[in-house]
Design an enzyme around this catalytic site. Sequence first.
Site, PDB file in Angstrom:
ATOM      1  N   LYS A  77      50.012   7.013 -13.793  1.00 16.64           N
ATOM      2  CA  LYS A  77      51.161   7.427 -12.973  1.00 16.64           C
ATOM      3  C   LYS A  77      51.716   8.739 -13.518  1.00 16.64           C
ATOM      4  O   LYS A  77      51.848   8.893 -14.736  1.00 16.64           O
ATOM      5  CB  LYS A  77      52.205   6.317 -13.034  1.00 16.64           C
ATOM      6  CG  LYS A  77      53.384   6.456 -12.102  1.00 16.64           C
ATOM      7  CD  LYS A  77      54.299   5.236 -12.241  1.00 16.64           C
ATOM      8  CE  LYS A  77      55.457   5.268 -11.269  1.00 16.64           C
ATOM      9  NZ  LYS A  77      56.318   4.061 -11.406  1.00 16.64           N
ATOM     10  N   SER A 152      57.269   1.750  -7.097  1.00 22.61           N
ATOM     11  CA  SER A 152      57.020   3.178  -7.106  1.00 22.61           C
ATOM     12  C   SER A 152      55.641   3.575  -7.625  1.00 22.61           C
ATOM     13  O   SER A 152      55.212   4.713  -7.435  1.00 22.61           O
ATOM     14  CB  SER A 152      58.075   3.883  -7.963  1.00 22.61           C
ATOM     15  OG  SER A 152      57.982   3.456  -9.304  1.00 22.61           O
ATOM     16  N   SER A 176      58.225  -2.066  -9.892  1.00 25.22           N
ATOM     17  CA  SER A 176      57.359  -0.951  -9.485  1.00 25.22           C
ATOM     18  C   SER A 176      55.897  -1.051  -9.911  1.00 25.22           C
ATOM     19  O   SER A 176      55.092  -0.209  -9.511  1.00 25.22           O
ATOM     20  CB  SER A 176      57.928   0.371  -9.999  1.00 25.22           C
ATOM     21  OG  SER A 176      59.016   0.767  -9.215  1.00 25.22           O
TER      22      SER A 176
END
Lengths: 496, 96
Positions: A77, A152, A176
């Site tokens: 990420k 996310s 997330s």
Amino acid sequence: MTDLTATELLQKQAAGDLTAASITSAFLNRIRQYDPALRAFLHVEEAAALQHAEAIDAKRKAGQPLGKLAGLPIAVKDVLCTKGRRTTAGSKILQNFVPPYDAHVITRLKDADAILIGKTNMDEFAMGSSTENSAYQVTHNPWALDRTPGGSSGGSAAAVAASQTSLAIGTDTGGSIRQPAAFCGIVGMKPSYGRVSRFGLIAYGSSLDQIGPLAHDLRDAALLLEVIAGHDPRDSTCVNMPVPEYTKMLDQPIKPLTIGVPVEFLPSPSGSGAGGEGAGLDPEIETAIRAALNVYESLGATIKPISLPHSPYAIAVYYLVATAEASSNLARYDGVHFGQRAEKFAGLIDMVKKSRGAGFGTEVKRRIMLGTYALSSGYIDAYYLKALKVRRLIRQDFDRAFAECDVVIGPTAPTPAFKIGEKTADPLAMYLSDIYTISANLAGIPGISIPCGFTKAGLPIGLQILGAPFTEEKLLRVARMHERETDWHKRRPPLE
Amino acid sequence: MSLSADEVRLVADLARLELSDADVADMATQLSAIVDYINQLQRVNTDGVEPLAHALDLRDVFRDDVLGQSLSADAALANAPARKGDFYRVPPVFGE
């Protein structure tokens, strides 16, 4: 080859059937082929990844010792700092930010001889539940391109589900990792608060943020957790506790096993005790969760109805605590030390305001505003301190539950993956999609989402398992008991 | 409970965020809805409950005061929007 798990890819390298270079090329091809439609990656490290893979192959050929993830591509990420490599946190304000150091987790991955194949898309500063808040692009769910992958960590989850990588790193502040894992039909784990060092993680809510693995199955997730967990003096919240070899005991079932099922997460079959939350649960998800509980019962587990009476308040607590922390953490983006500076301004304060006004997206501004409001004079007692008190009650609910149950089980999300654009106009509706995951962050406990079925429309469903602090090994073993009896984790999306 | 446009502007000022008039109007509506939702916390009895800021029982961590590795000035300044020598460069702080 790209459909294989990380563990299988390691075995094939050890047997001499595959090389790190051939594996890396295959995943890079897959990214080239499918990412124009999926948009999971913000940056792909083609040349560097291939070069690194060849170096690993040379090391293997020379008989040198190799790390636990040797020759395995991994996607990270874009919120973890990578030295000399752009790191944006999905924000325009960091579009040219090149960190001068590696995050601790990146160092651990490099030490384990993993190959960084790219950085994945995310909601700006990890604020969102659909990856639609990225300043750069919208990621699509590999199971249904008109739907979100969750968020996310939506880019990381979509990349694993689409076999663009077998392993990925995500972060989880309110769900997330787990919610996108559920939406994309893969395994995602949020470790206990303090298990993994956040050094080099771009902070959102510092008392909630954790870094964790996303993978096709539990063995891969356990392996990746083994590599990234453990003490680091550079994060003073990272505990100095031994890290078990999670892969070693994975196939040992937990016996006896008592599973707590909160009425607030799953209404009792007779319909009694259905809280406001249980009532919003999609019926197909409810059916899949009950089927999973039947699997555990058939293995001899005791299912115990419990109550987490303060869990209905978790979202309200979260949106005060997380935003208050965010308003403080994001104060550093001032156009002075790093990040974008506005071009025209009148004086220092105006420069800061204009830089932030232009650099942050709408959701980030909304959360900074809410956090600033909650911390402002006249409101801090009524909002922020009140939220911290209810947070303790939420933690105490869990302490009571784990005194009589090994784990707590329920759905990961109330609905399957929703459509792109469906919730963007209504922030509160978006927040409510984290209703089952958020309390684990407030309480600091570990949680995992594993695949447990599909809707009639072919969308994945996630089962959430929560445990007491630092019981990751038990959680993984309990999850594995279900995985052994089912084959949901073997399904791959039909991409074309 | 609803937040007025003026309250939104005050909070934006505290947060050092420039908002357009359209942003202020949207923010007033959305923040009001969120604050209404959050107000359900007032129903919870928290008498005698200590606030929980952190899930861990944290203690201060000390280390010996020895020199370790650190970033060079150039590395630390590499991302600065403006620099002068070994310093970050900003507009005048006091007046114009």
